[in-house]
Design a protein around this motif. Structure first.
Motif, PDB file in Angstrom:
ATOM      1  N   VAL A 121       0.870  -1.180   0.000  1.00 29.43           N
ATOM      2  CA  VAL A 121       0.000   0.000   0.000  1.00 29.43           C
ATOM      3  C   VAL A 121       0.905   1.229   0.000  1.00 29.43           C
ATOM      4  O   VAL A 121       1.885   1.298   0.756  1.00 29.43           O
ATOM      5  CB  VAL A 121      -0.916   0.036   1.235  1.00 29.43           C
ATOM      6  CG1 VAL A 121      -1.910   1.186   1.109  1.00 29.43           C
ATOM      7  CG2 VAL A 121      -1.654  -1.281   1.415  1.00 29.43           C
ATOM      8  N   HIS A 122       0.590   2.182  -0.845  1.00 27.42           N
ATOM      9  CA  HIS A 122       1.344   3.431  -0.903  1.00 27.42           C
ATOM     10  C   HIS A 122       0.572   4.505  -0.129  1.00 27.42           C
ATOM     11  O   HIS A 122      -0.480   4.954  -0.577  1.00 27.42           O
ATOM     12  CB  HIS A 122       1.543   3.885  -2.355  1.00 27.42           C
ATOM     13  CG  HIS A 122       2.333   2.926  -3.186  1.00 27.42           C
ATOM     14  ND1 HIS A 122       3.698   3.025  -3.339  1.00 27.42           N
ATOM     15  CD2 HIS A 122       1.948   1.852  -3.907  1.00 27.42           C
ATOM     16  CE1 HIS A 122       4.121   2.041  -4.120  1.00 27.42           C
ATOM     17  NE2 HIS A 122       3.074   1.319  -4.481  1.00 27.42           N
ATOM     18  N   PHE A 123       1.091   4.873   1.027  1.00 24.84           N
ATOM     19  CA  PHE A 123       0.507   5.964   1.799  1.00 24.84           C
ATOM     20  C   PHE A 123       1.276   7.240   1.441  1.00 24.84           C
ATOM     21  O   PHE A 123       2.416   7.424   1.867  1.00 24.84           O
ATOM     22  CB  PHE A 123       0.590   5.682   3.297  1.00 24.84           C
ATOM     23  CG  PHE A 123      -0.234   4.497   3.732  1.00 24.84           C
ATOM     24  CD1 PHE A 123      -1.614   4.603   3.851  1.00 24.84           C
ATOM     25  CD2 PHE A 123       0.364   3.274   4.005  1.00 24.84           C
ATOM     26  CE1 PHE A 123      -2.382   3.519   4.241  1.00 24.84           C
ATOM     27  CE2 PHE A 123      -0.382   2.178   4.406  1.00 24.84           C
ATOM     28  CZ  PHE A 123      -1.764   2.296   4.521  1.00 24.84           C
ATOM     29  N   VAL A 124       0.669   8.075   0.642  1.00 22.21           N
ATOM     30  CA  VAL A 124       1.340   9.275   0.140  1.00 22.21           C
ATOM     31  C   VAL A 124       0.946  10.446   1.041  1.00 22.21           C
ATOM     32  O   VAL A 124      -0.154  10.976   0.953  1.00 22.21           O
ATOM     33  CB  VAL A 124       0.952   9.554  -1.330  1.00 22.21           C
ATOM     34  CG1 VAL A 124       1.694  10.788  -1.847  1.00 22.21           C
ATOM     35  CG2 VAL A 124       1.246   8.330  -2.198  1.00 22.21           C
ATOM     36  N   LYS A 125       1.882  10.834   1.901  1.00 25.89           N
ATOM     37  CA  LYS A 125       1.606  11.864   2.907  1.00 25.89           C
ATOM     38  C   LYS A 125       2.014  13.242   2.407  1.00 25.89           C
ATOM     39  O   LYS A 125       3.100  13.422   1.864  1.00 25.89           O
ATOM     40  CB  LYS A 125       2.371  11.555   4.201  1.00 25.89           C
ATOM     41  CG  LYS A 125       2.128  12.576   5.309  1.00 25.89           C
ATOM     42  CD  LYS A 125       2.844  12.194   6.605  1.00 25.89           C
ATOM     43  CE  LYS A 125       4.331  12.418   6.517  1.00 25.89           C
ATOM     44  NZ  LYS A 125       5.009  12.200   7.824  1.00 25.89           N
TER      45      LYS A 125
END
Length: 444
Positions: free
Chosen positions: A287-291
């Motif tokens: 999962v890519h959590f783009v903050k």
């Protein structure tokens, strides 16, 4: 079998106006009493929808609701002819009239919560209209929303429709604006992320102090039960009460997801690290959590530009693109961030800007205008095909708008009896174009 995420955009209704009805929505309040342009608003929405169809996306439309809502005004005690009802309401309770003339159903992110067949125990796509109890002008929508959804997704073999939740504050439900689905592929079982603003039945739980928390945990849990979702398919996460008090009235103003990407502001959630770990565990996939950090984009700039009220779509070539309002392009901090984002190695490879200013001025960006429905090719074939965007429908709907919509509408114009005739004539023709049957009160 192929799988798609279809977007069904709300057609902007003939009474699109700026009455400032949505407390907690900064744009709605700040533009109250300005003159609107219903024709431009409808055409901007259609252009955005057609652009996505041209990109190869499955794109549909959802009809607007009948406004002015004479049925609701009569329930509130106004009587006589239609014109007399409008005159009485304008004189005695103008805010009630404004509420019953709102074109807010255009924001179909609030129309319903949708769970795809890959997630549900009975293998059907489930729909639950949002009850929208926090705002009067939206609380009158759910029954007709349900009718429109049933006319659009009518095949009982593939689609299951539920009644909206009880109309009580404990079950405040704002639909897909507080729901996103994460998955490795649209056809694979995913994790449905329900974001809530408060626990209504726990008075000691944190909640915002200034603006209302419109989505409750109790409502999100009820929708998950109705949709036959297993515990391993759901994550319930609280929105940060402090950002709600800064004008983030829905989760889709502070985060947006698509497939294995969650694009979010660092201040978006409560207990972020633990909940992200839960998502990773239940997804059992990357999962890519783009903050987005506050130092990159402030909450104020995020709300003003609607950086997170953008759509993230997966193009036919597999790349992800952000569909952003031109307001993002015009905001220096946000534009600089988006230019950098596409270079960071995330799945998001491009940003496309579209003019939806008429909607933006009333508090809704590109993501507000669409309801996402993940489907396989058999389910897409079972949709009312007259609602799916193509060249012919785009031309026909633009001609329809030109024929029936006003260029300018003020709040004072809402008391004009001619507006009833114009709106009903337009919607009567639209039901024939989209083959919707009798979905409106005036047709009964």
């Amino acid at each position: 079998m192929k799988h798609f995420e279809a977007n069904f955009d709300g057609l902007v209704g003939p009474t699109h106006n700026y009455a400032g009805l949505s407390f907690g929505n900064v744009a709605s309040y700040s533009n109250a009493a300005q003159a609107s342009n219903p024709k431009a608003a409808a055409k901007q929405g259609l252009a955005k929808a057609k652009a996505l169809a041209d990109l190869g996306m499955v794109q549909g439309v959802l009809a607007p609701q009948e406004r002015p809502d004479l049925y609701s005004l009569r329930r509130m005690g106004f009587s006589g002819s239609d014109a007399e009802v409008l005159t009485q309401a304008a004189k005695q309770a103008p805010m009630l009239l404004n509420a019953c003339c709102s074109a807010s159903s255009m924001w179909t992110a609030n129309a319903a919560t949708v769970s795809p067949s890959a997630d549900t125990r009975n293998g059907k796509v489930h729909f639950t209209p949002a009850n929208l109890v926090d705002k009067l002008h939206r609380s009158i929508e759910p029954t007709t929303t349900g009718n429109i959804l049933k006319a659009t997704f009518s095949d009982e073999k593939h689609f299951q429709h539920h009644q909206h939740l009880p109309e009580h504050a404990s079950f405040g439900d704002e639909g897909a604006a507080n729901h996103t689905r994460l998955c490795s592929d649209y056809g694979h079982a995913g994790v449905e992320l329900f974001v809530y603003g408060q626990q209504a039945m726990n008075p000691n739980a944190p909640k915002p102090k200034k603006f209302p928390a419109r989505q409750t945990l109790e409502a999100s849990q009820a929708v998950a039960r109705l949709h036959q979702l297993d515990d391993e398919s759901c994550v319930f996460m609280q929105q940060n009460p402090d950002v709600i008090d800064q004008g983030v009235f829905h989760n889709d103003v502070i985060s947006v997801g698509n497939q294995n990407v969650l694009f979010y502001h660092e201040q978006a959630f409560v207990d972020t690290a633990a909940k992200f770990d839960e998502i990773r565990r239940k997804m059992n996939a990357d999962v890519h959590f783009v903050k987005v950090a506050t130092e990159q984009v402030s909450i104020q700039d995020a709300v003003k530009s609607y950086l997170f009220n953008t759509q993230i779509i997966t193009l036919p070539n597999g790349e992800m693109a952000i569909i952003a309002p031109t307001d993002c392009e015009e905001n220096p901090a946000v534009h600089a961030y988006l230019n950098e984002l596409v270079t960071l190695g995330t799945p998001i490879k491009q940003v496309r800007y579209y003019d939806v200013k008429q909607s933006m001025q009333n508090g809704g960006g590109p993501a507000c205008l669409r309801l996402r429905v993940a489907m396989n090719e058999q389910e897409v074939a079972a949709v009312n095909q007259h609602t799916l965007m193509n060249d012919a429908l785009f031309t026909r709907l633009n001609t329809w708008v030109d024929k029936h919509y006003r260029d300018t509408l003020t709040v004072a114009d809402l008391a004009d009896p001619q507006l009833i005739i114009e709106s009903r004539t337009a919607l009567d023709e639209l039901t024939q174009v989209l083959k919707l049957g009798s979905v409106y009160q005036f047709q009964k």
